[in-house]
Design a protein around this motif. Structure first.
Motif, mmCIF file in Angstrom:
data_model
loop_
_atom_site.group_PDB
_atom_site.id
_atom_site.type_symbol
_atom_site.label_atom_id
_atom_site.label_comp_id
_atom_site.label_asym_id
_atom_site.label_seq_id
_atom_site.Cartn_x
_atom_site.Cartn_y
_atom_site.Cartn_z
ATOM 1 N N PRO A 117 -33.358 -18.006 -5.956
ATOM 2 C CA PRO A 117 -33.437 -16.989 -5.659
ATOM 3 C C PRO A 117 -31.977 -16.531 -5.042
ATOM 4 O O PRO A 117 -31.501 -17.905 -4.775
ATOM 5 C CB PRO A 117 -34.229 -16.651 -4.177
ATOM 6 C CG PRO A 117 -35.326 -17.857 -4.513
ATOM 7 C CD PRO A 117 -34.949 -18.957 -5.284
ATOM 8 N N ILE A 118 -31.704 -15.777 -4.820
ATOM 9 C CA ILE A 118 -29.676 -15.644 -4.162
ATOM 10 C C ILE A 118 -30.460 -14.423 -3.090
ATOM 11 O O ILE A 118 -30.747 -13.603 -2.697
ATOM 12 C CB ILE A 118 -28.859 -15.184 -5.093
ATOM 13 C CG1 ILE A 118 -28.939 -15.826 -6.312
ATOM 14 C CG2 ILE A 118 -27.854 -14.149 -4.030
ATOM 15 C CD1 ILE A 118 -27.834 -15.691 -6.924
ATOM 16 N N SER A 119 -30.051 -14.919 -1.081
ATOM 17 C CA SER A 119 -29.938 -14.107 -0.619
ATOM 18 C C SER A 119 -28.109 -13.804 0.419
ATOM 19 O O SER A 119 -27.643 -14.773 0.217
ATOM 20 C CB SER A 119 -30.293 -14.650 0.526
ATOM 21 O OG SER A 119 -31.534 -15.141 0.599
ATOM 22 N N ALA A 120 -27.987 -12.419 0.476
ATOM 23 C CA ALA A 120 -26.479 -12.694 0.478
ATOM 24 C C ALA A 120 -26.926 -11.353 2.481
ATOM 25 O O ALA A 120 -27.615 -10.462 2.440
ATOM 26 C CB ALA A 120 -26.074 -11.324 -0.637
ATOM 27 N N PHE A 121 -25.822 -11.812 2.549
ATOM 28 C CA PHE A 121 -25.910 -11.638 4.324
ATOM 29 C C PHE A 121 -24.405 -10.653 4.762
ATOM 30 O O PHE A 121 -23.319 -11.334 3.759
ATOM 31 C CB PHE A 121 -26.012 -12.152 5.263
ATOM 32 C CG PHE A 121 -27.510 -13.525 5.019
ATOM 33 C CD1 PHE A 121 -28.000 -13.123 5.763
ATOM 34 C CD2 PHE A 121 -27.310 -14.307 4.331
ATOM 35 C CE1 PHE A 121 -29.085 -14.092 5.527
ATOM 36 C CE2 PHE A 121 -28.612 -15.116 3.640
ATOM 37 C CZ PHE A 121 -29.761 -14.745 4.553
ATOM 38 N N GLY A 122 -24.296 -10.050 4.961
ATOM 39 C CA GLY A 122 -22.897 -8.403 4.979
ATOM 40 C C GLY A 122 -22.955 -7.908 6.385
ATOM 41 O O GLY A 122 -23.567 -8.459 7.317
ATOM 42 N N GLY A 123 -21.999 -8.091 7.294
ATOM 43 C CA GLY A 123 -21.998 -6.669 8.024
ATOM 44 C C GLY A 123 -21.497 -5.498 7.664
ATOM 45 O O GLY A 123 -20.958 -4.596 6.797
#
Length: 105
Positions: free
Chosen positions: A19-25
């Motif tokens: 799995p990949i988790s992506a975090f952003g503003g």
């Protein structure tokens, strides 16, 4: 950060089996929501995207919430329990007003 951005050349390959988790503003003009969503094509497993209030340096102003979310993502990834929105991220979502966190793709 800048040197990597200027010198890196992507080479297509098979999607990762993790799995990949992506975090952003939410107000980031450099790494937009759609650019984060592009990471979903790099995995044959689950993909989760979470947006925090703020711009490119959201990780400074929301470090505690981000660290809790990353820790819970890692804990979930190594456990046998079903994947769900982590409790601390739900708490942060409520704190920052509605659907700003926990947006899953």
């Amino acid at each position: 950060d800048v040197e990597l951005n200027e010198t890196y050349h992507y080479l297509p390959d098979d999607p990762l089996p993790c799995p990949i988790s992506a975090f952003g503003g939410e107000q980031d003009e450099f790494v937009t929501r759609s650019r984060l969503e592009a990471w979903s094509g790099q995995t044959s497993s689950g993909f989760h995207q979470r947006m925090f209030p703020g711009a490119h340096l959201f990780l400074v102003s929301h470090a505690g919430s981000l660290i809790r979310c990353v820790a819970e993502e890692l804990e979930s990834a190594v456990s046998d329990r079903p994947k769900s929105i982590p409790n601390q991220c739900q708490t942060a979502e409520t704190k920052f007003g509605g659907g700003s966190l926990g947006a899953l793709s």
